[in-house]
Motif scaffolding. Structure first.
Motif, PDB file in Angstrom:
ATOM      1  N   LEU A 124       0.712  -1.161   0.015  1.00 16.07           N
ATOM      2  CA  LEU A 124      -0.145   0.004  -0.100  1.00 16.07           C
ATOM      3  C   LEU A 124       0.632   1.284   0.116  1.00 16.07           C
ATOM      4  O   LEU A 124       0.656   2.311  -0.902  1.00 16.07           O
ATOM      5  N   CYS A 125       1.994   1.391   0.701  1.00 13.69           N
ATOM      6  CA  CYS A 125       2.798   2.536   0.824  1.00 13.69           C
ATOM      7  C   CYS A 125       3.458   2.761  -0.576  1.00 13.69           C
ATOM      8  O   CYS A 125       3.643   3.839  -0.774  1.00 13.69           O
ATOM      9  N   SER A 126       3.972   1.641  -1.030  1.00 16.03           N
ATOM     10  CA  SER A 126       4.622   1.928  -2.528  1.00 16.03           C
ATOM     11  C   SER A 126       3.585   2.245  -3.450  1.00 16.03           C
ATOM     12  O   SER A 126       3.908   3.153  -4.041  1.00 16.03           O
ATOM     13  N   LEU A 127       2.268   1.900  -3.361  1.00 19.19           N
ATOM     14  CA  LEU A 127       1.230   2.462  -4.455  1.00 19.19           C
ATOM     15  C   LEU A 127       0.864   3.758  -4.001  1.00 19.19           C
ATOM     16  O   LEU A 127       0.732   4.537  -5.078  1.00 19.19           O
ATOM     17  N   ALA A 128       1.040   4.139  -2.756  1.00 19.98           N
ATOM     18  CA  ALA A 128       0.661   5.531  -2.525  1.00 19.98           C
ATOM     19  C   ALA A 128       1.858   6.484  -2.818  1.00 19.98           C
ATOM     20  O   ALA A 128       1.519   7.722  -2.673  1.00 19.98           O
ATOM     21  N   MET A 129       2.834   6.086  -3.126  1.00 17.49           N
ATOM     22  CA  MET A 129       4.042   7.014  -3.398  1.00 17.49           C
ATOM     23  C   MET A 129       3.642   7.846  -4.826  1.00 17.49           C
ATOM     24  O   MET A 129       4.143   8.781  -4.952  1.00 17.49           O
ATOM     25  N   ILE A 155      -4.943   3.325  11.144  1.00 19.91           N
ATOM     26  CA  ILE A 155      -5.252   3.661  12.441  1.00 19.91           C
ATOM     27  C   ILE A 155      -5.799   2.723  13.367  1.00 19.91           C
ATOM     28  O   ILE A 155      -5.071   2.681  14.543  1.00 19.91           O
ATOM     29  N   LYS A 156      -6.651   1.872  12.946  1.00 18.62           N
ATOM     30  CA  LYS A 156      -7.082   0.574  14.049  1.00 18.62           C
ATOM     31  C   LYS A 156      -5.838  -0.164  14.099  1.00 18.62           C
ATOM     32  O   LYS A 156      -5.880  -0.668  15.251  1.00 18.62           O
ATOM     33  N   PHE A 177       2.921  -0.107   9.004  1.00 24.37           N
ATOM     34  CA  PHE A 177       1.523   1.042   9.322  1.00 24.37           C
ATOM     35  C   PHE A 177       1.687   2.231   9.435  1.00 24.37           C
ATOM     36  O   PHE A 177       0.976   2.859   8.705  1.00 24.37           O
ATOM     37  N   LEU A 178       2.726   2.498  10.236  1.00 22.70           N
ATOM     38  CA  LEU A 178       2.964   4.204  10.419  1.00 22.70           C
ATOM     39  C   LEU A 178       3.547   4.766   9.191  1.00 22.70           C
ATOM     40  O   LEU A 178       3.313   5.790   8.856  1.00 22.70           O
ATOM     41  N   SER A 179       4.419   3.834   8.569  1.00 24.93           N
ATOM     42  CA  SER A 179       5.212   4.564   7.445  1.00 24.93           C
ATOM     43  C   SER A 179       4.059   4.644   6.068  1.00 24.93           C
ATOM     44  O   SER A 179       4.333   5.729   5.481  1.00 24.93           O
ATOM     45  N   THR A 180       3.188   3.610   6.120  1.00 25.25           N
ATOM     46  CA  THR A 180       2.238   3.933   5.216  1.00 25.25           C
ATOM     47  C   THR A 180       1.235   5.224   5.523  1.00 25.25           C
ATOM     48  O   THR A 180       1.023   5.685   4.448  1.00 25.25           O
ATOM     49  N   LEU A 181       0.718   5.299   6.898  1.00 24.97           N
ATOM     50  CA  LEU A 181      -0.123   6.263   6.832  1.00 24.97           C
ATOM     51  C   LEU A 181       0.819   7.552   6.791  1.00 24.97           C
ATOM     52  O   LEU A 181       0.259   8.707   6.268  1.00 24.97           O
ATOM     53  N   ALA A 182       2.175   7.732   7.028  1.00 29.35           N
ATOM     54  CA  ALA A 182       2.753   8.810   6.745  1.00 29.35           C
ATOM     55  C   ALA A 182       2.872   9.364   5.321  1.00 29.35           C
ATOM     56  O   ALA A 182       2.767  10.409   4.930  1.00 29.35           O
ATOM     57  N   GLU A 183       2.633   8.122   4.565  1.00 27.21           N
ATOM     58  CA  GLU A 183       2.850   8.627   3.014  1.00 27.21           C
ATOM     59  C   GLU A 183       1.287   9.146   2.696  1.00 27.21           C
ATOM     60  O   GLU A 183       1.353  10.045   1.923  1.00 27.21           O
ATOM     61  N   LEU A 184       0.250   8.350   3.240  1.00 29.55           N
ATOM     62  CA  LEU A 184      -1.120   8.803   3.001  1.00 29.55           C
ATOM     63  C   LEU A 184      -1.349  10.246   3.228  1.00 29.55           C
ATOM     64  O   LEU A 184      -2.101  10.931   2.655  1.00 29.55           O
ATOM     65  N   ALA A 213       6.116  12.598  13.378  1.00 26.88           N
ATOM     66  CA  ALA A 213       6.447  12.915  11.790  1.00 26.88           C
ATOM     67  C   ALA A 213       5.079  13.183  11.302  1.00 26.88           C
ATOM     68  O   ALA A 213       4.605  14.031  10.666  1.00 26.88           O
ATOM     69  N   ILE A 214       4.103  11.918  11.526  1.00 27.66           N
ATOM     70  CA  ILE A 214       2.862  12.048  10.940  1.00 27.66           C
ATOM     71  C   ILE A 214       2.063  13.109  11.636  1.00 27.66           C
ATOM     72  O   ILE A 214       1.398  13.826  11.115  1.00 27.66           O
ATOM     73  N   LEU A 215       2.337  13.408  13.004  1.00 24.39           N
ATOM     74  CA  LEU A 215       1.371  14.420  13.679  1.00 24.39           C
ATOM     75  C   LEU A 215       2.095  15.692  13.354  1.00 24.39           C
ATOM     76  O   LEU A 215       0.995  16.725  13.222  1.00 24.39           O
ATOM     77  N   SER A 216       3.205  15.992  12.925  1.00 29.82           N
ATOM     78  CA  SER A 216       3.495  17.351  12.221  1.00 29.82           C
ATOM     79  C   SER A 216       2.992  17.419  10.947  1.00 29.82           C
ATOM     80  O   SER A 216       2.579  18.400  10.524  1.00 29.82           O
ATOM     81  N   LEU A 217       2.559  16.305  10.259  1.00 27.61           N
ATOM     82  CA  LEU A 217       2.087  16.427   8.933  1.00 27.61           C
ATOM     83  C   LEU A 217       0.568  16.948   9.122  1.00 27.61           C
ATOM     84  O   LEU A 217       0.149  17.695   8.444  1.00 27.61           O
ATOM     85  N   LEU A 218      -0.013  16.259  10.161  1.00 28.26           N
ATOM     86  CA  LEU A 218      -1.349  16.490  10.315  1.00 28.26           C
ATOM     87  C   LEU A 218      -1.598  17.907  10.781  1.00 28.26           C
ATOM     88  O   LEU A 218      -2.753  18.604  10.762  1.00 28.26           O
ATOM     89  N   ALA A 219      -0.576  18.654  11.355  1.00 27.29           N
ATOM     90  CA  ALA A 219      -0.551  19.850  12.045  1.00 27.29           C
ATOM     91  C   ALA A 219      -0.512  21.027  10.961  1.00 27.29           C
ATOM     92  O   ALA A 219      -0.560  22.286  11.317  1.00 27.29           O
TER      93      ALA A 219
END
Length: 310
Positions: A117-122, A140-141, A154-161, A198-204
């Motif tokens: 999923l992470c690769s495809l989301a790139m 997230i679940k 899971f975190l790396s994929t969420l960071a990409e999305l 890093a994800i929280l920073s992107l959300l912010a």
């Protein structure tokens, strides 16, 4: 090329066999020839029925664990070709990968599915699809579960999305901020905490994410504690979050000004941090100086006005 085509055709024929041993030998061959060769990936993807067969073998209900892992690994190899990312990202395939993450009883299938999923989301064109398909909520679940070997994937994929604004909104509404904060607070793994920050920073970057962070109890002391830690990735994320909080909330700045050691923590980071951390630390120090000057001169101005009224 003719030899590669022949090998691929032979392997695809063996995948129709009822013998698990023959299937696995064929899959091992396909894993090997697609691992480093973009040309072989294209040849396999173009072969009639190849991708649908691999998806069928990736299904837990119809395959052994070994067969499933090999089939998923081949699909992951295919996704490394930029020209194949879009065709591999139709809604049915995304929903299937979501189901692997949610329903797998073993960490390894979930890990490979998340990596795929992470690769495809790139491919930026694909990012919105994952928000529509529910992948953000699925991740997230999965992240909220007890930590396991696939957690970082899971975190790396969420960071990409969440580099896509729409997915940030979905993530915040799905409760990403408290889940990630809990992971930062409780994780003894610096890598997981760093990626979470890093994800929280992107959300912010956007209002909904920043609002959720402002509403988080003790957010400033937590970020300060992270700045005093050892993980540089975590420090970069914490400094970035504090910068965004300071831009939006005077209360956050006043909270920090009450902590005498904060300036020394920033001074240390501005000297011994990474390039990015040093830049963030310098910006934070500038904001604190400006805030402090406003307080000092505001106080002098108030006293002067009172004196003149006398």
């Amino acid at each position: 090329m003719a030899r590669a085509r022949g090998t691929i055709a032979e392997c695809l024929s063996e995948l129709q066999s009822e013998s698990h041993e023959n299937q696995q030998k064929a899959l091992l061959t396909l894993v090997s020839i697609t691992k480093v060769s973009p040309q072989n990936r294209n040849l396999l993807a173009q072969a009639q029925g190849a991708v649908s067969t691999l998806l069928s073998l990736s299904s837990m209900s119809s395959s052994s664990t070994t067969t499933q892992l090999l089939a998923l690994s081949i699909l992951f190899n295919l996704s490394l070709n930029p020209n194949l990312k879009q065709s591999l990202s139709d809604m049915d395939k995304i929903l299937f990968l979501n189901s692997v993450i949610l329903s797998s009883t073993s960490a390894e299938p979930s890990r490979i599915a998340a990596s795929l999923l992470c690769s495809l989301a790139m491919l930026d064109k694909n990012k919105a699809k994952f928000g529509v398909a529910g992948t953000v909520e699925v991740l997230i679940k999965a992240i909220s579960r007890p930590r396991g070997p696939a957690s970082h994937h899971f975190l790396s994929t969420l960071a990409e999305l969440v580099q896509f604004h729409g997915n940030c909104t979905v993530a915040v509404r799905a409760g990403a901020v408290p889940v990630l904060i809990k992971l930062v607070e409780n994780s003894d793994c610096e890598d997981l905490a760093g990626t979470s920050l890093a994800i929280l920073s992107l959300l912010a970057r956007f209002e909904e994410g920043l609002t959720a962070l402002k509403e988080t109890d003790q957010i400033v002391p937590l970020m300060m504690q992270i700045l005093k830690g050892k993980c540089m990735l975590s420090k970069e994320g914490a400094a970035d979050i504090l910068l965004r909080l300071f831009d939006e909330s005077e209360r956050c700045i006043s909270d920090v000004l009450r902590v005498p050691e904060f300036s020394s923590v920033l001074a240390d980071l501005s000297v011994r941090g990474s390039v990015r951390a040093r830049e963030k630390a310098s910006l934070l120090m500038k904001k604190l100086m400006e805030a402090n000057m406003d307080i000092v001169y505001g106080d002098i101005g108030n006293k002067t006005a009172t004196y003149l009224q006398w």
